[in-house]
Scaffold this motif. Sequence first.
Motif, short mmCIF file in Angstrom:
data_model
loop_
_atom_site.label_atom_id
_atom_site.label_comp_id
_atom_site.label_asym_id
_atom_site.label_seq_id
_atom_site.Cartn_x
_atom_site.Cartn_y
_atom_site.Cartn_z
N ASP A 240 -80.95 8.76 127.03
CA ASP A 240 -80.52 8.88 125.63
C ASP A 240 -81.55 8.90 124.61
OD1 ASP A 240 -80.92 6.37 125.29
OD2 ASP A 240 -78.86 5.59 124.71
N GLY A 241 -81.23 9.39 123.42
CA GLY A 241 -82.41 9.43 122.69
C GLY A 241 -82.17 10.24 121.33
N ARG A 242 -83.26 11.25 120.78
CA ARG A 242 -82.71 11.83 119.62
C ARG A 242 -83.04 13.35 119.92
NH1 ARG A 242 -82.31 7.12 118.75
NH2 ARG A 242 -82.38 6.10 116.77
N MET B 15 -90.38 0.30 112.64
CA MET B 15 -91.87 0.63 112.96
C MET B 15 -91.58 2.11 113.91
SD MET B 15 -95.08 -0.05 112.53
CE MET B 15 -96.46 0.03 113.26
N ALA B 16 -90.69 1.77 114.83
CA ALA B 16 -90.57 3.00 115.80
C ALA B 16 -90.04 4.26 115.30
CB ALA B 16 -89.65 2.46 116.90
N SER B 17 -89.20 4.28 114.14
CA SER B 17 -88.67 5.16 113.38
C SER B 17 -89.83 6.02 112.58
CB SER B 17 -87.59 5.04 112.40
OG SER B 17 -86.85 6.00 111.92
N THR C 48 -85.00 5.98 126.19
CA THR C 48 -86.08 6.54 125.60
C THR C 48 -86.33 5.87 124.35
OG1 THR C 48 -85.11 8.46 124.18
CG2 THR C 48 -85.62 8.94 126.37
N GLY C 49 -85.43 5.33 123.52
CA GLY C 49 -85.75 4.44 122.36
C GLY C 49 -86.65 3.16 122.54
N ALA C 50 -86.30 2.70 123.84
CA ALA C 50 -86.88 1.59 124.34
C ALA C 50 -88.52 1.94 124.43
CB ALA C 50 -86.59 0.96 125.39
N MET C 51 -88.91 3.21 124.85
CA MET C 51 -90.31 3.65 124.91
C MET C 51 -90.87 3.71 123.49
SD MET C 51 -89.63 6.29 127.85
CE MET C 51 -88.31 6.49 128.97
N TYR C 52 -90.19 4.45 122.65
CA TYR C 52 -90.88 4.30 121.36
C TYR C 52 -90.86 3.09 120.58
CZ TYR C 52 -90.16 9.38 122.00
OH TYR C 52 -90.48 10.74 122.11
N ARG C 53 -89.98 2.24 120.89
CA ARG C 53 -90.16 0.77 120.40
C ARG C 53 -91.54 0.28 121.16
NH1 ARG C 53 -84.99 -1.68 118.17
NH2 ARG C 53 -83.83 0.10 117.85
N ALA C 54 -91.48 0.26 122.42
CA ALA C 54 -92.65 -0.23 123.14
C ALA C 54 -93.94 0.18 122.15
CB ALA C 54 -92.63 -0.37 124.45
N THR D 177 -93.40 5.75 113.48
CA THR D 177 -94.40 6.09 114.55
C THR D 177 -94.06 6.87 115.56
OG1 THR D 177 -93.90 4.04 115.83
CG2 THR D 177 -95.68 3.96 114.20
N SER D 178 -92.66 7.07 115.62
CA SER D 178 -92.26 8.38 116.72
C SER D 178 -92.36 9.49 116.17
CB SER D 178 -90.73 8.06 116.91
OG SER D 178 -89.94 8.00 115.90
N ALA D 179 -92.58 9.82 114.65
CA ALA D 179 -93.01 11.13 114.35
C ALA D 179 -94.24 11.75 114.58
CB ALA D 179 -92.79 11.07 112.75
N GLU E 178 -81.05 5.60 106.03
CA GLU E 178 -82.52 5.75 105.80
C GLU E 178 -83.11 5.93 107.24
OE1 GLU E 178 -86.52 3.16 104.54
OE2 GLU E 178 -84.48 2.70 103.54
N ARG E 179 -82.66 5.46 108.16
CA ARG E 179 -83.31 5.93 109.42
C ARG E 179 -82.90 6.96 109.89
NH1 ARG E 179 -83.63 2.72 114.49
NH2 ARG E 179 -83.51 0.65 113.54
N ASP E 180 -81.60 7.59 109.63
CA ASP E 180 -81.06 8.99 110.04
C ASP E 180 -81.83 9.86 109.32
OD1 ASP E 180 -79.13 7.55 111.27
OD2 ASP E 180 -77.30 8.20 109.72
N THR F 165 -85.38 14.42 109.53
CA THR F 165 -86.30 15.43 108.57
C THR F 165 -87.58 15.35 109.25
OG1 THR F 165 -86.58 13.39 107.05
CG2 THR F 165 -84.88 15.00 106.42
N ARG F 166 -87.80 14.66 109.99
CA ARG F 166 -89.32 14.61 110.73
C ARG F 166 -89.86 15.92 111.15
NH1 ARG F 166 -88.01 10.86 115.39
NH2 ARG F 166 -87.53 12.32 117.04
N GLU F 167 -90.93 16.24 111.05
CA GLU F 167 -91.51 17.65 111.42
C GLU F 167 -91.14 17.99 112.79
OE1 GLU F 167 -95.40 19.71 110.52
OE2 GLU F 167 -94.75 18.44 108.72
O1 DC Z 1 -82.42 4.42 119.77
P1 DC Z 1 -83.56 3.68 119.34
O2 DC Z 1 -83.16 2.83 117.83
O3 DC Z 1 -83.87 2.62 120.23
O4 DC Z 1 -84.64 4.43 118.96
C1 DC Z 1 -85.62 3.86 118.11
C2 DC Z 1 -86.62 4.87 117.21
O5 DC Z 1 -87.44 5.69 118.28
C3 DC Z 1 -85.62 5.68 116.25
O6 DC Z 1 -85.69 5.50 115.14
C4 DC Z 1 -86.23 7.35 116.42
C5 DC Z 1 -87.03 7.22 117.70
N1 DC Z 1 -86.81 7.73 118.92
C6 DC Z 1 -87.23 9.30 118.92
O7 DC Z 1 -87.99 9.60 118.01
N2 DC Z 1 -86.72 9.89 119.98
C7 DC Z 1 -86.20 9.51 121.01
N3 DC Z 1 -85.87 10.02 122.15
C8 DC Z 1 -85.68 8.23 121.07
C9 DC Z 1 -85.89 7.33 120.06
#
Ligand code: DC
Length: 222
Positions: A126-128, A96-98, A33-39, A100-102, A177-179, A184-186
């Motif tokens: 896998d993801g967050r 950027m993904a970190s 799923t990270g790849a989708m947020y990255r795209a 904009t994914s908020a 920083e990324r953690d 902490t995003r809403e």
């Molecule tokens: O896992 P990654 O590094 O490819 O993810 C890139 C960014 O995407 C990460 O900083 C947070 C976001 N992300 C998210 O918010 N939710 C997910 N399920 C996967 C990634």
Amino acid sequence: MGFNIAIDGPAGAGKSTIAKKVAKRLGYIYVDTGAMYRAMALFLLKEGVDPKNSEAVNEKCKEADITIRYENGEQVVYLNGENVNAFLRTEQVGNMASVTSANPNVRKKLVELQQKLAADADVVMDGRDIGTCVLPDAEVKVYLTASSKVRAQRRYDELTAKGEKCDIDVIEKDIIERDYQDMTREISPLKQAEDAVLVDSSDMTIEEVAETIMKMTVTGGI
Ligand code: DC
């Protein structure tokens, strides 16, 4: 509904390596799923959108058509019809993904896509926010983590193996920083689901982590 395995955790914990391995062994589909947020981040970067301007992100993200295909067992991400896999794994796109994914519209769009993929297939995703939000009923949930030092060292090794010059302290600072941003995003912050099993991979080999998860799939997560 397929059998769903959710793996969440911070950047660099080894989620994708492990998820890929487990998926291959079980004959499941690996969903990154990270790849989708990255795209999505790549699209917003190309469009020159300021990531801090949430209104602009909310509007512009509607123009991104992100789809997933599986080619030779690999997940391929298409952004408005173009295969963008080769452009996703850079620090710039990750950072950027970190941010904009908020954004709520970004998440809504991509969570729908992820749920659709898991609805009728056996997946390791896998993801967050997979265990907490995307697949709350997943049969197996893992929260995979490792110390920031270990994660920085792994990233450093990966980059130097590719011949890239880098500074381990800068990498660790980026990771922390990324953690912080992800936790902490809403909306859907990174956190361990109540029913997820915590696996700390700091002192484990890839094989040991994969084995731990394989065992959970047999016992149903316990
Ligand atoms: O896992 P990654 O590094 O490819 O993810 C890139 C960014 O995407 C990460 O900083 C947070 C976001 N992300 C998210 O918010 N939710 C997910 N399920 C996967 C990634």
